[in-house]
Design an enzyme around this catalytic site. Sequence first.
Site, PDB file in Angstrom:
ATOM      1  N   HIS A   1     -39.386  38.845  -3.868  1.00 33.76           N
ATOM      2  CA  HIS A   1     -40.316  37.713  -3.760  1.00 33.76           C
ATOM      3  C   HIS A   1     -41.031  37.413  -5.082  1.00 33.76           C
ATOM      4  O   HIS A   1     -41.395  36.268  -5.335  1.00 33.76           O
ATOM      5  CB  HIS A   1     -41.334  37.967  -2.645  1.00 33.76           C
ATOM      6  CG  HIS A   1     -40.722  37.874  -1.290  1.00 33.76           C
ATOM      7  ND1 HIS A   1     -40.511  36.675  -0.666  1.00 33.76           N
ATOM      8  CD2 HIS A   1     -40.249  38.825  -0.459  1.00 33.76           C
ATOM      9  CE1 HIS A   1     -39.943  36.883   0.502  1.00 33.76           C
ATOM     10  NE2 HIS A   1     -39.770  38.188   0.663  1.00 33.76           N
TER      11      HIS A   1
ATOM     12  N   ASP B   1     -41.326  33.794  -6.614  1.00 32.47           N
ATOM     13  CA  ASP B   1     -42.589  33.184  -7.032  1.00 32.47           C
ATOM     14  C   ASP B   1     -42.491  32.654  -8.451  1.00 32.47           C
ATOM     15  O   ASP B   1     -43.011  31.568  -8.759  1.00 32.47           O
ATOM     16  CB  ASP B   1     -43.725  34.205  -6.941  1.00 32.47           C
ATOM     17  CG  ASP B   1     -44.113  34.545  -5.509  1.00 32.47           C
ATOM     18  OD1 ASP B   1     -43.642  33.862  -4.570  1.00 32.47           O
ATOM     19  OD2 ASP B   1     -44.896  35.507  -5.337  1.00 32.47           O
TER      20      ASP B   1
ATOM     21  N   ASP C   1     -39.868  26.446  -0.324  1.00 35.83           N
ATOM     22  CA  ASP C   1     -39.257  25.836  -1.511  1.00 35.83           C
ATOM     23  C   ASP C   1     -39.237  24.314  -1.416  1.00 35.83           C
ATOM     24  O   ASP C   1     -38.419  23.661  -2.039  1.00 35.83           O
ATOM     25  CB  ASP C   1     -37.839  26.379  -1.705  1.00 35.83           C
ATOM     26  CG  ASP C   1     -36.925  26.039  -0.536  1.00 35.83           C
ATOM     27  OD1 ASP C   1     -37.430  25.677   0.545  1.00 35.83           O
ATOM     28  OD2 ASP C   1     -35.697  26.140  -0.698  1.00 35.83           O
TER      29      ASP C   1
END
Length: 141
Positions: free
Chosen positions: A101, A105, A131
Amino acid sequence: AVATCVIWGAALASPLLLGGLFAHAGRAQSRLKAELVCERAGMDQLRHTAYHDALTGLRNRHALSDDVALIMASGLDLDRRPAMLLMDLDRFKLINDTMGHHAGDEVLLAVTERLKAHCGETRSVYRLGGDEFVIVWDGAP
């Protein structure tokens, strides 16, 4: 003579007593002002949190809804047509699943910076979540 001493004593003590009362009132007013400033800052922070994405800092779904309502309420004319562009990143889940993740990010932050750099003043960028991004273009051709 005693009465004169009492009168003079009261006359001399009155300014000190009143000065102390006014000083106390001034401190209370200063504390109240400081509390109001702190409360206003807290409300501003809550409003920002409610209308902005925590990761990217972009305006969020709630802000988009409010902004579209304002655009629609202002009326539409041919000189100032708004357009809404929806963007979704292909295979973004693969980035999160394979690289973690944190990497996802970083991709979202990079996309955010690029969108902001290219959109200018007449376009607003929003992150709906995950997204998904939306660009509202005021005065689109």
